[in-house]
Design an enzyme around this catalytic site. Structure first.
Site, PDB file in Angstrom:
ATOM      1  N   LYS A  76       0.925  -1.069   0.134  1.00 11.24           N
ATOM      2  CA  LYS A  76      -0.154   0.106  -0.079  1.00 11.24           C
ATOM      3  C   LYS A  76       0.725   1.192   0.037  1.00 11.24           C
ATOM      4  O   LYS A  76       1.698   1.200   0.609  1.00 11.24           O
ATOM      5  CB  LYS A  76      -1.063   0.077   1.185  1.00 11.24           C
ATOM      6  CG  LYS A  76      -1.928   0.937   1.301  1.00 11.24           C
ATOM      7  CD  LYS A  76      -2.916   1.016   2.648  1.00 11.24           C
ATOM      8  CE  LYS A  76      -3.848   1.808   2.709  1.00 11.24           C
ATOM      9  NZ  LYS A  76      -4.762   1.758   3.739  1.00 11.24           N
ATOM     10  N   SER A 171      -9.684   1.584   3.490  1.00  9.96           N
ATOM     11  CA  SER A 171      -8.838   2.318   2.446  1.00  9.96           C
ATOM     12  C   SER A 171      -7.696   1.539   1.694  1.00  9.96           C
ATOM     13  O   SER A 171      -7.022   1.927   0.715  1.00  9.96           O
ATOM     14  CB  SER A 171      -8.180   3.404   3.175  1.00  9.96           C
ATOM     15  OG  SER A 171      -7.156   2.881   4.128  1.00  9.96           O
ATOM     16  N   SER A 195      -9.623  -0.879   7.718  1.00 12.38           N
ATOM     17  CA  SER A 195      -9.101  -0.664   6.309  1.00 12.38           C
ATOM     18  C   SER A 195      -8.350  -1.824   5.430  1.00 12.38           C
ATOM     19  O   SER A 195      -8.217  -1.890   4.490  1.00 12.38           O
ATOM     20  CB  SER A 195      -8.275   0.433   6.419  1.00 12.38           C
ATOM     21  OG  SER A 195      -8.549   1.617   6.488  1.00 12.38           O
TER      22      SER A 195
END
Length: 527
Positions: A76, A171, A195
């Site tokens: 990420k 996210s 997330s």
């Protein structure tokens, strides 16, 4: 080959059935073919091929570094990566190249993993849809699956309707899409209020949030220091355990990591669940929970009971306060953490030279989106001297009550809690954006954020396909530092439910680097 588990592909590498270079090239080719998913912000092709080449030399000498040697992974884009742009999907950090690696990234590289690139997210990881970053929203690979499209045809919808694509959740939606679309074997996400588990549920993956302090946060660009945890996204529980074994342990650069020695997380085969006690929190049965999700939750509880486990209803009485408590604490820490982005030392800097204060204000106005600015504003309000005791201190007290609720339940003999992960399956993007980010986050974090406030381990395990042909996942929550027990139960559950693998015929048909045999393997795999 791309649909195999980590252990299977590692064995194939050792036996010479495939080389690290071939594996890397196949993944890079699929990343290009699935570019429309918008899963990746940066693809580090040159670095990845070099790492694969070095891995190949080690295999030729019989000196593989471990299970992850030569395995393509993604990270990420809020983890620092030396020499690779790290943006947090924000104008504030566009062009920023860190001089160091996050500890978790370095641990992967030290084991020979091949880093393909950095994945998309909501700006600074603030969101639950992966729709609010500057690089655009991430598309859920299940939007293009045979399972979903056939169900849409049966409902007399246009199966090829491009505007009807689904969100990944967030996210860490880029990491989830990357693993779900077979472009890598594992990916790192971050988990502050759900997330990692939220996108795992919507993309049919295993999403693990380890115990707070088990995995180092050094190099993870902070959102909420007291809740942030690096998360792991894989296609099966065993893979998550392998990656956790590599990442876990004390880090002198992160004082919150455990001092206790941590060994590899080898999961025993659980044949008898009669000694297990599964708790069902009654407060999680909220009105917003879809009837279908409720049915799957009940079915899972019945499955445990039918195999001999003790299933009991439990109470977490302060659950109704948790989302408000989380909002106060989250925004307060966000306000503090975002103060470092001032245009002076790194990141975006505006052209206003009237005064230092004017430069600060203009830089932050240009660099942050409305969501980030809104959370900073809320957090600073809660931290004002006249509000501090009424909001921040009170929220900390409620957080302790929430954590104690979990302690009491686990002390009563419960081994693992079973809950939904999300309110429903994935929704279309056009439906998702009808609500603002704050409303959506409050809804979507309802089952997940209390675990972060309590510092407990939790994992999403995909259970079945909904009536729309989309993944439905359930969450298992364990005691602090009982991650191995949690994953052992999760593995048993995974084996019982036999979740079907995504069939992505349309995505792989046009990929020139795959043989017909490989294409058939990718679209018809069963876990």
């Amino acid at each position: 080959m791309l649909g195999l588990s980590l252990r299977e592909v590692s064995a194939a590498l050792k036996q010479g059935q495939v080389s690290p270079m071939e594996l890397c090239q196949k993944c890079l080719s699929l990343i290009k073919e699935t570019k429309f998913l918008n899963a990746y912000i940066t693809v580090a092709e040159e670095k990845a091929l070099k790492q694969a080449e070095e891995s190949e030399k080690r295999y030729e000498k019989g000196q593989a570094l471990g299970v992850l040697d030569g395995i393509p992974v993604a990270v990420k884009d809020n983890f620092s990566t030396a020499g690779i742009e790290t943006t947090c999907a924000s104008s504030m950090l566009k062009g920023y190249i860190p001089p160091y690696n996050a500890t978790v990234v370095q641990k992967l590289l030290d084991q020979g993993a091949v880093l393909l690139g950095k994945t998309n997210l909501d700006e600074f990881a603030m969101g639950s849809g992966s729709t609010d970053g500057i690089f655009g929203p991430v598309r859920n690979p299940w939007s293009y699956s045979k399972q979903y499209r056939e169900k849409r045809k049966q409902s007399h919808h246009r199966a090829d309707e491009d505007s009807n694509w689904l969100i990944t959740g967030g996210s860490s939606g880029g990491s989830a899409a990357a693993v779900s679309a077979f472009t890598c074997f594992a990916a790192l996400g971050s988990d502050t209020g759900g997330s990692t588990r939220n996108p795992a549920a919507l993309c049919g993956l295993v999403g693990l949030k380890p115990t707070y302090g088990l995995v180092s946060r050094y190099g993870l660009i902070p959102l909420v220091n007291s809740m942030d945890v690096p998360g792991i996204l894989t296609r099966c529980v065993d893979d998550a355990a392998i990656v956790l074994g590599v990442l876990a342990g004390h880090d002198p650069k992160d004082s919150t990591t455990t001092q206790d020695p941590v060994g590899p997380f080898i999961l025993p085969i659980l044949r008898d669940v009669s000694k297990l006690c599964i708790g069902i929190p009654k407060e999680y049965n909220v009105p917003e929970l879809s009837s279908e999700m409720q049915a799957f939750w009940s079915k899972a509880a019945d499955l445990f009971a039918s195999k001999g486990a003790k299933v009991v209803e439990v109470s977490l009485p302060h659950t109704s306060y948790s989302i408000v408590c989380y909002h106060v604490l989250c925004t307060a820490e966000v306000a503090s953490n975002m103060a470092r982005f001032d245009g002076l030392e790194y990141g975006h800097r505006c052209n206003v030279n009237v005064s230092t204060e004017a430069m600060y204000a203009a830089t932050r106005r240009e660099g942050f989106n409305d969501v980030v600015r809104g959370r900073i504003l809320s957090g600073n309000f809660f931290l004002l001297r006249e509000n501090y005791d009424d909001y921040f201190v009170k929220a900390q007290k409620v957080r302790r009550l929430i954590a104690n609720d979990f302690v009491k339940v686990f002390n009563s003999g419960v081994d693992v809690l079973l809950t939904p992960t999300t309110l429903s399956d994935a929704v279309p993007y056009l439906e998702f954006i009808k609500e603002d980010n704050r409303t959506r986050s409050a809804q979507d974090d309802i089952f997940t954020q209390s675990v972060n406030m309590a510092g407990l381990p939790a994992v999403n395990v995909p259970m079945a396909l909904s009536s729309q042909g989309l993944p439905v996942g359930l969450q298992l929550i364990g005691r602090a530092f009982s991650d191995q027990q949690l994953l052992t139960v999760a593995k048993w559950f995974e084996e019982q439910v036999q979740f079907p693998v995504i069939q992505l015929q349309e995505l792989v048909d046009n990929c020139p680097t795959f043989s017909q045999h490989e294409k058939l393997g990718l679209v018809s795999l069963k876990r």
